[in-house]
Design a protein around this motif. Structure first.
Motif, PDB file in Angstrom:
ATOM      1  N   ASP A  65      50.992   4.906  29.090  1.00  0.00           N
ATOM      2  CA  ASP A  65      52.197   4.737  28.280  1.00  0.00           C
ATOM      3  C   ASP A  65      53.102   5.964  28.371  1.00  0.00           C
ATOM      4  OD1 ASP A  65      51.210   2.292  27.535  1.00  0.00           O
ATOM      5  OD2 ASP A  65      50.348   3.020  25.656  1.00  0.00           O
ATOM      6  N   MET A  66      52.497   7.153  28.388  1.00  0.00           N
ATOM      7  CA  MET A  66      53.281   8.380  28.507  1.00  0.00           C
ATOM      8  C   MET A  66      54.004   8.432  29.849  1.00  0.00           C
ATOM      9  SD  MET A  66      50.444  10.953  26.859  1.00  0.00           S
ATOM     10  CE  MET A  66      51.391  12.439  27.106  1.00  0.00           C
ATOM     11  N   GLU A 104      51.008  13.279  38.368  1.00  0.00           N
ATOM     12  CA  GLU A 104      50.542  14.643  38.600  1.00  0.00           C
ATOM     13  C   GLU A 104      50.759  15.514  37.375  1.00  0.00           C
ATOM     14  OE1 GLU A 104      52.554  18.182  41.070  1.00  0.00           O
ATOM     15  OE2 GLU A 104      51.833  16.551  42.334  1.00  0.00           O
ATOM     16  N   ILE A 105      51.861  15.294  36.660  1.00  0.00           N
ATOM     17  CA  ILE A 105      52.242  16.164  35.545  1.00  0.00           C
ATOM     18  C   ILE A 105      51.594  15.756  34.235  1.00  0.00           C
ATOM     19  CG2 ILE A 105      54.197  16.886  34.107  1.00  0.00           C
ATOM     20  CD1 ILE A 105      55.941  16.635  36.681  1.00  0.00           C
ATOM     21  N   VAL A 106      51.663  14.481  33.888  1.00  0.00           N
ATOM     22  CA  VAL A 106      51.264  14.021  32.554  1.00  0.00           C
ATOM     23  C   VAL A 106      49.757  14.183  32.349  1.00  0.00           C
ATOM     24  CG1 VAL A 106      51.145  12.038  31.006  1.00  0.00           C
ATOM     25  CG2 VAL A 106      53.193  12.411  32.407  1.00  0.00           C
ATOM     26  N   PRO A 107      49.347  14.836  31.258  1.00  0.00           N
ATOM     27  CA  PRO A 107      47.914  15.026  31.004  1.00  0.00           C
ATOM     28  C   PRO A 107      47.269  13.798  30.405  1.00  0.00           C
ATOM     29  CG  PRO A 107      49.202  16.047  29.265  1.00  0.00           C
ATOM     30  CD  PRO A 107      50.195  15.510  30.262  1.00  0.00           C
ATOM     31  N   SER A 108      45.943  13.855  30.287  1.00  0.00           N
ATOM     32  CA  SER A 108      45.184  12.778  29.628  1.00  0.00           C
ATOM     33  C   SER A 108      44.371  13.432  28.520  1.00  0.00           C
ATOM     34  CB  SER A 108      44.277  12.058  30.623  1.00  0.00           C
ATOM     35  OG  SER A 108      43.481  12.994  31.340  1.00  0.00           O
ATOM     36  N   TYR A 210      61.582  16.005  41.259  1.00  0.00           N
ATOM     37  CA  TYR A 210      60.404  16.566  40.604  1.00  0.00           C
ATOM     38  C   TYR A 210      60.811  17.347  39.358  1.00  0.00           C
ATOM     39  CZ  TYR A 210      56.472  19.604  39.599  1.00  0.00           C
ATOM     40  OH  TYR A 210      55.471  20.267  38.946  1.00  0.00           O
ATOM     41  N   ARG A 211      61.854  18.155  39.476  1.00  0.00           N
ATOM     42  CA  ARG A 211      62.318  18.946  38.342  1.00  0.00           C
ATOM     43  C   ARG A 211      62.761  18.063  37.181  1.00  0.00           C
ATOM     44  NH1 ARG A 211      60.379  23.946  37.986  1.00  0.00           N
ATOM     45  NH2 ARG A 211      60.313  24.914  40.029  1.00  0.00           N
ATOM     46  N   LYS A 212      63.398  16.948  37.484  1.00  0.00           N
ATOM     47  CA  LYS A 212      63.853  16.053  36.418  1.00  0.00           C
ATOM     48  C   LYS A 212      62.668  15.382  35.716  1.00  0.00           C
ATOM     49  CE  LYS A 212      67.289  15.324  35.198  1.00  0.00           C
ATOM     50  NZ  LYS A 212      67.987  15.893  34.017  1.00  0.00           N
ATOM     51  N   VAL A 213      61.668  14.945  36.481  1.00  0.00           N
ATOM     52  CA  VAL A 213      60.480  14.344  35.874  1.00  0.00           C
ATOM     53  C   VAL A 213      59.769  15.363  34.982  1.00  0.00           C
ATOM     54  CG1 VAL A 213      58.214  13.315  36.336  1.00  0.00           C
ATOM     55  CG2 VAL A 213      60.182  12.668  37.739  1.00  0.00           C
ATOM     56  N   LEU A 214      59.612  16.587  35.480  1.00  0.00           N
ATOM     57  CA  LEU A 214      58.976  17.639  34.695  1.00  0.00           C
ATOM     58  C   LEU A 214      59.782  17.933  33.436  1.00  0.00           C
ATOM     59  CD1 LEU A 214      56.916  19.914  34.254  1.00  0.00           C
ATOM     60  CD2 LEU A 214      58.310  21.363  35.759  1.00  0.00           C
ATOM     61  N   ALA A 215      61.103  18.035  33.583  1.00  0.00           N
ATOM     62  CA  ALA A 215      61.967  18.349  32.439  1.00  0.00           C
ATOM     63  C   ALA A 215      61.847  17.279  31.357  1.00  0.00           C
ATOM     64  CB  ALA A 215      63.412  18.475  32.900  1.00  0.00           C
ATOM     65  N   ARG A 216      61.861  16.001  31.765  1.00  0.00           N
ATOM     66  CA  ARG A 216      61.811  14.936  30.770  1.00  0.00           C
ATOM     67  C   ARG A 216      60.459  14.903  30.060  1.00  0.00           C
ATOM     68  NH1 ARG A 216      65.228  14.324  28.071  1.00  0.00           N
ATOM     69  NH2 ARG A 216      64.722  12.190  27.415  1.00  0.00           N
ATOM     70  N   TYR A 217      59.368  15.202  30.782  1.00  0.00           N
ATOM     71  CA  TYR A 217      58.078  15.249  30.089  1.00  0.00           C
ATOM     72  C   TYR A 217      58.076  16.368  29.045  1.00  0.00           C
ATOM     73  CZ  TYR A 217      53.355  16.263  28.804  1.00  0.00           C
ATOM     74  OH  TYR A 217      52.241  16.521  28.041  1.00  0.00           O
ATOM     75  N   VAL A 218      58.553  17.559  29.434  1.00  0.00           N
ATOM     76  CA  VAL A 218      58.592  18.694  28.501  1.00  0.00           C
ATOM     77  C   VAL A 218      59.488  18.361  27.314  1.00  0.00           C
ATOM     78  CG1 VAL A 218      59.322  21.103  28.221  1.00  0.00           C
ATOM     79  CG2 VAL A 218      58.089  20.392  30.287  1.00  0.00           C
ATOM     80  N   GLN A 219      60.640  17.750  27.569  1.00  0.00           N
ATOM     81  CA  GLN A 219      61.570  17.431  26.491  1.00  0.00           C
ATOM     82  C   GLN A 219      61.020  16.371  25.550  1.00  0.00           C
ATOM     83  OE1 GLN A 219      64.922  16.460  28.935  1.00  0.00           O
ATOM     84  NE2 GLN A 219      65.493  18.593  29.285  1.00  0.00           N
ATOM     85  N   LEU A 220      60.378  15.346  26.104  1.00  0.00           N
ATOM     86  CA  LEU A 220      59.802  14.293  25.258  1.00  0.00           C
ATOM     87  C   LEU A 220      58.661  14.837  24.397  1.00  0.00           C
ATOM     88  CD1 LEU A 220      59.751  11.265  27.745  1.00  0.00           C
ATOM     89  CD2 LEU A 220      61.161  11.494  25.691  1.00  0.00           C
ATOM     90  N   SER A 221      57.789  15.644  24.976  1.00  0.00           N
ATOM     91  CA  SER A 221      56.676  16.193  24.207  1.00  0.00           C
ATOM     92  C   SER A 221      57.177  17.158  23.139  1.00  0.00           C
ATOM     93  CB  SER A 221      55.678  16.895  25.141  1.00  0.00           C
ATOM     94  OG  SER A 221      56.292  17.954  25.843  1.00  0.00           O
ATOM     95  N   THR A 222      58.223  17.938  23.456  1.00  0.00           N
ATOM     96  CA  THR A 222      58.805  18.842  22.463  1.00  0.00           C
ATOM     97  C   THR A 222      59.459  18.051  21.337  1.00  0.00           C
ATOM     98  OG1 THR A 222      59.232  20.494  24.192  1.00  0.00           O
ATOM     99  CG2 THR A 222      60.404  20.756  22.118  1.00  0.00           C
TER     100      THR A 222
END
Length: 460
Positions: A65-66, A104-108, A210-222
């Motif tokens: 889901d994440m 690759e980025i999103v943890p479990s 890659y930078r955009k995917v990483l940025a959106r994960y960081v922004q969503l989690s924040t």
């Protein structure tokens, strides 16, 4: 219809296996998942009743889901389309690339692994190797932070022990999410780090998708309130001193922040220092080659653990001095942006690193090394003790974070110098000759490495 059909044994076995898998997927697996999900929810509920900052639902969401939340974000979709146009490839191929990055980025994250294994192991490792000290916990400042705010710990990066030490010390606050470099993307670290909530980043990647995917994960989690720990220097300090901040993750947080939103982001500066950095010689050797990359080798870790256990069994092990942590004054992102939004990322990065630097603990070994380096490698023991005492008095007058042995066994200043010299002598870095401390030619650059951890105090 009722005729007998002959089948090879292998075909019968294959049909049976397929039938078993189909039955399990429809009847057994959902029940098993439901059982473990209910159990995990009860574990999290018990943990949240004890934590100062409960684990946020976003961190507990299913990894699938994440990943979907990140991939179908409008900004990521636009980045996928731009990437497809730039690379002249179909949109579905570009989307598969983004999907690979997200996986690759999103943890479990697993609360059971984090608190059941991770924090306990972190506590044992930290306390078995070091005398762990929280020099300044700033309990009042931490308690004053809005419970709904997202807390981001900003730390200097001295050792890979930083992850272990801060995980142990923050265990009563919340579960931290770390950004981890590519060095740890090997078995068995990769699955363990993902279950601990860490996410891997390619620090040198300039790929915009890659930078955009990483940025959106960081922004969503924040945005969802996930507590995080960030090393602005981007990697381990190879010189021992504070490095200039790399602003990637901080810029992502600022870009995704809504000043009018209900949830604030509070940055908490954290200073770390060690009397002994486990990988100091590796870092010193790589200091002159910025392109050199560190590779994790399980054989090295196994050999070190074996040697460590043997020393404990034979009674020859002595702890590696102090590992000290101090907390600085928190910075509210909402208040910071209200003062001025111009060049916010650069100004915030500089402000946070300055606050981190001001709370880096002053420890015996780094201070002794600083005086030996200033003296050119030779200094009378009595003079070293006198200069050490003068500096400690000056640091305390300037309200720096000083960590020394307790006074129960005599003068703590004399004891601190004695213990620091013993640690350096055991490694063959110094020798005491006729009342004079001399730096040997074995590895004088290591002395400079530890002295550099306090260099910013001299500069200020």
């Amino acid at each position: 219809m009722f005729n007998t059909v002959e089948l090879p044994v292998w075909a019968l076995v294959l049909i049976g296996l397929l039938a078993a898998v189909t039955a399990a997927s429809h009847f057994l697996f959902p029940s098993v998942r439901w059982f473990f999900r209910r159990r995990a929810e009860r574990v999290v509920a018990r943990l949240n009743s004890k934590l100062a900052r409960p684990i946020q639902p976003f961190k507990l969401a299913r990894r699938h889901d994440m990943i979907q939340n990140v991939l179908y974000d409008p900004d990521v979709i636009r980045a996928v389309n731009d990437y497809a146009d730039e690379m002249a490839i179909p949109d579905n191929v570009a989307f598969e690339t983004a999907q690979r990055y997200a996986r690759e980025i999103v943890p479990s994250f697993s609360a059971s692994v984090y608190f059941g294994l991770g924090t306990r192991l972190a506590k044992w490792v930290s306390r078995s190797l070091y005398r762990v000290r929280v020099v300044n916990p700033r309990s009042d400042a931490m308690a004053a932070i809005d419970p709904d705010a997202t807390v981001v710990f900003i730390m200097n990066h001295r050792s890979n022990m930083d992850y272990v030490l801060v995980t142990y010390l923050a265990a009563r606050e919340s579960a931290l999410s770390y950004a981890v470099g590519e060095w740890a993307r090997v078995w068995p670290l990769r699955p363990l780090i993902k279950m601990m909530g860490g996410y891997f980043i390619r620090r040198r990647s300039l790929n915009p998708l890659y930078r955009k995917v990483l940025a959106r994960y960081v922004q969503l989690s924040t945005k969802e309130g996930v507590a995080q720990a960030v090393f602005p220097e981007g990697g381990l300090s190879r010189t021992g001193g504070l490095g200039a901040p790399k602003l990637g993750l901080i810029s992502y947080i600022i870009d995704g922040f809504d000043p009018k939103g209900a949830r604030d982001v509070v940055f908490v500066p954290v200073g770390l220092n060690y009397d002994r950095v486990l990988e100091d010689r590796v870092l010193v050797a790589a200091a002159g080659d910025k392109s050199k990359r560190f590779k994790f080798r399980i054989s090295h870790v196994t050999r070190y653990v074996g040697r460590h256990l043997w020393q404990r069994l034979t009674g020859k092990f002595h702890r590696l001095g102090f590992a000290a942590v101090a907390f600085g004054r928190p910075v509210s992102l909402k208040d910071f942006l209200a003062q001025s939004a111009d060049s916010a990322t650069e100004r915030l990065g500089a402000e946070l690193m300055e606050r981190v630097g001001m709370v880096v603990p002053v420890l015996p070994v780094p201070l002794v090394c600083r005086h030996l380096e200033v003296a050119g490698g030779k200094l009378a023991l009595s003079e070293l003790e006198a200069r050490f005492a003068e500096d400690i008095a000056a640091f305390r007058a300037a309200h720096r974070e000083v960590c020394l042995p307790s006074a129960r066994d005599g003068d703590p200043l004399i004891r601190a110098v004695k213990e620091a010299l013993r640690m350096l002598e055991v490694r063959g870095l110094v020798r005491l000759v006729s009342g004079e401390v001399q730096v040997t030619d074995k590895a004088p650059e290591v002395i400079s490495y530890y002295a550099a951890s306090l260099a910013h105090f001299v500069a200020t």
